[in-house]
Design a protein around this motif. Structure first.
Motif, PDB file in Angstrom:
ATOM      1  N   SER A 162       0.827  -1.208   0.000  1.00 26.34           N
ATOM      2  CA  SER A 162       0.000   0.000   0.000  1.00 26.34           C
ATOM      3  C   SER A 162       0.862   1.258   0.000  1.00 26.34           C
ATOM      4  O   SER A 162       0.509   2.267  -0.607  1.00 26.34           O
ATOM      5  N   ARG A 163       2.009   1.172   0.642  1.00 25.33           N
ATOM      6  CA  ARG A 163       2.865   2.355   0.767  1.00 25.33           C
ATOM      7  C   ARG A 163       3.814   2.531  -0.415  1.00 25.33           C
ATOM      8  O   ARG A 163       4.074   3.662  -0.850  1.00 25.33           O
ATOM      9  N   ASP A 168      -1.522  -0.917  -9.404  1.00 24.05           N
ATOM     10  CA  ASP A 168      -2.803  -0.995  -8.726  1.00 24.05           C
ATOM     11  C   ASP A 168      -2.706  -1.777  -7.422  1.00 24.05           C
ATOM     12  O   ASP A 168      -3.607  -1.699  -6.581  1.00 24.05           O
ATOM     13  N   GLU A 169      -1.632  -2.535  -7.268  1.00 25.02           N
ATOM     14  CA  GLU A 169      -1.462  -3.316  -6.041  1.00 25.02           C
ATOM     15  C   GLU A 169      -1.352  -2.430  -4.798  1.00 25.02           C
ATOM     16  O   GLU A 169      -1.546  -2.914  -3.679  1.00 25.02           O
ATOM     17  N   SER A 170      -1.079  -1.148  -4.983  1.00 26.65           N
ATOM     18  CA  SER A 170      -1.074  -0.245  -3.827  1.00 26.65           C
ATOM     19  C   SER A 170      -2.481  -0.086  -3.261  1.00 26.65           C
ATOM     20  O   SER A 170      -2.656   0.243  -2.087  1.00 26.65           O
ATOM     21  N   VAL A 171      -3.488  -0.311  -4.088  1.00 24.78           N
ATOM     22  CA  VAL A 171      -4.888  -0.220  -3.654  1.00 24.78           C
ATOM     23  C   VAL A 171      -5.366  -1.556  -3.096  1.00 24.78           C
ATOM     24  O   VAL A 171      -6.127  -1.607  -2.128  1.00 24.78           O
ATOM     25  N   THR A 172      -4.914  -2.663  -3.698  1.00 20.39           N
ATOM     26  CA  THR A 172      -5.371  -3.996  -3.293  1.00 20.39           C
ATOM     27  C   THR A 172      -4.491  -4.619  -2.220  1.00 20.39           C
ATOM     28  O   THR A 172      -4.636  -5.795  -1.920  1.00 20.39           O
ATOM     29  N   ARG A 173      -3.568  -3.822  -1.659  1.00 11.91           N
ATOM     30  CA  ARG A 173      -2.600  -4.318  -0.662  1.00 11.91           C
ATOM     31  C   ARG A 173      -1.776  -5.468  -1.225  1.00 11.91           C
ATOM     32  O   ARG A 173      -1.411  -6.406  -0.528  1.00 11.91           O
TER      33      ARG A 173
END
Length: 271
Positions: A162-163, A168-173
């Motif tokens: 996320s950080r 898009d994986e920053s949104v899906t953790r």
């Protein structure tokens, strides 16, 4: 974005250029001719469908599932007739769509059914589904730092993704999937092939990013009814493409040999 007058001008030029070409050339360039040939080929296949009396008896319920009223009486002796046209107007479209699907599936099963098992065994590895955690990172140093924090310190992959993740994986953790292996990049597929659930791979380069990947779950493929239908359609594709290429090539030869129509005679001024 072009201005309206400029767009109008360019559109006029494009139409003039198309008007100088034979109609079949215009349709082929725009993909219309191929799409039409494909639909005609599929309808020709549907018309080959032959059902036993038992199969006809079962079709009414399939065609009418979820629709109001009683199931239609499928005419066993005249399946080629327009019996759908006698149904209520508000359900005709859905019934016709289901009828087309049933007919095509019947033909594909008759043509390719014996090959499905072998095709499934060839494709089974690619059809496996996985769930993974993934981070896309801009620098090798950062990727190595986060990798060590994950394997040595028990850091949270979701929180780090996320950080730090660029995608898009920053949104899906960091969660990706469930997704079939065949839909992933070949390099990523190769990395996952070496991992057991819970394993993480050291940082590696994929295109413009440094990736960190941890495999969460594998779901082996199973030959369900839905997958069987999909594999039947896959088996059809090479034959369908061959038919389309042959038909379009013959159409090109036919039109190339045909004499061009005479050019229109311009009207005389004042006529």
């Amino acid at each position: 974005m072009p201005s309206v007058p400029q767009l109008h001008h360019e559109l006029g030029r494009a139409l003039e250029a198309m008007a100088r070409l034979p109609l079949h050339d215009v349709l082929e360039q725009r993909g219309v001719l191929r799409a039409l040939a494909r639909e005609l080929a599929l309808e020709g296949l549907r018309q080959e469908a032959r059902f036993s009396s038992d199969e006809v008896g079962e079709m009414g319920a399939q065609l009418w599932a979820g629709l109001p009223g009683d199931a239609p009486n499928v005419p066993e002796t005249d399946l080629a007739g327009d019996w759908i046209g006698s149904l209520p107007e508000d359900v005709r479209g859905r019934v016709r769509q289901r009828w087309d699907h049933l007919r095509l599936q019947k033909v594909l099963e008759d043509r390719y059914g014996e090959r499905v098992e072998a095709h499934y065994l060839e494709r089974r590895a690619d059809l496996e589904q996985v769930v993974l955690r993934l981070m896309r990172l801009p620098q090798q140093g950062l990727a190595e730092e986060l990798y060590l924090r994950l394997i040595d310190d028990g850091a949270s992959f979701g929180a780090l993704a996320s950080r730090h993740s660029l995608g898009d994986e920053s949104v899906t953790r960091g969660i990706v999937g469930p997704i079939e292996l065949s839909q992933l990049h070949p390099t990523l597929r190769g990395v996952l092939a070496s991992l057991a659930p819970g394993d993480m791979h050291p940082p590696f380069v994929l295109e413009a990013s440094i990736l960190l990947v941890r495999l969460e779950h594998r779901r082996p493929a199973s030959l369900s009814e839905a997958l069987r239908h999909r594999l039947l359609e896959e088996l059809l594709q090479p034959d369908l493409e061959s038919w389309l290429e042959s038909a379009l090539a013959e159409l090109r030869r036919t039109h190339a040999a045909a004499p061009l129509p005479p050019a229109p005679v311009p009207a005389l001024a004042g006529a």
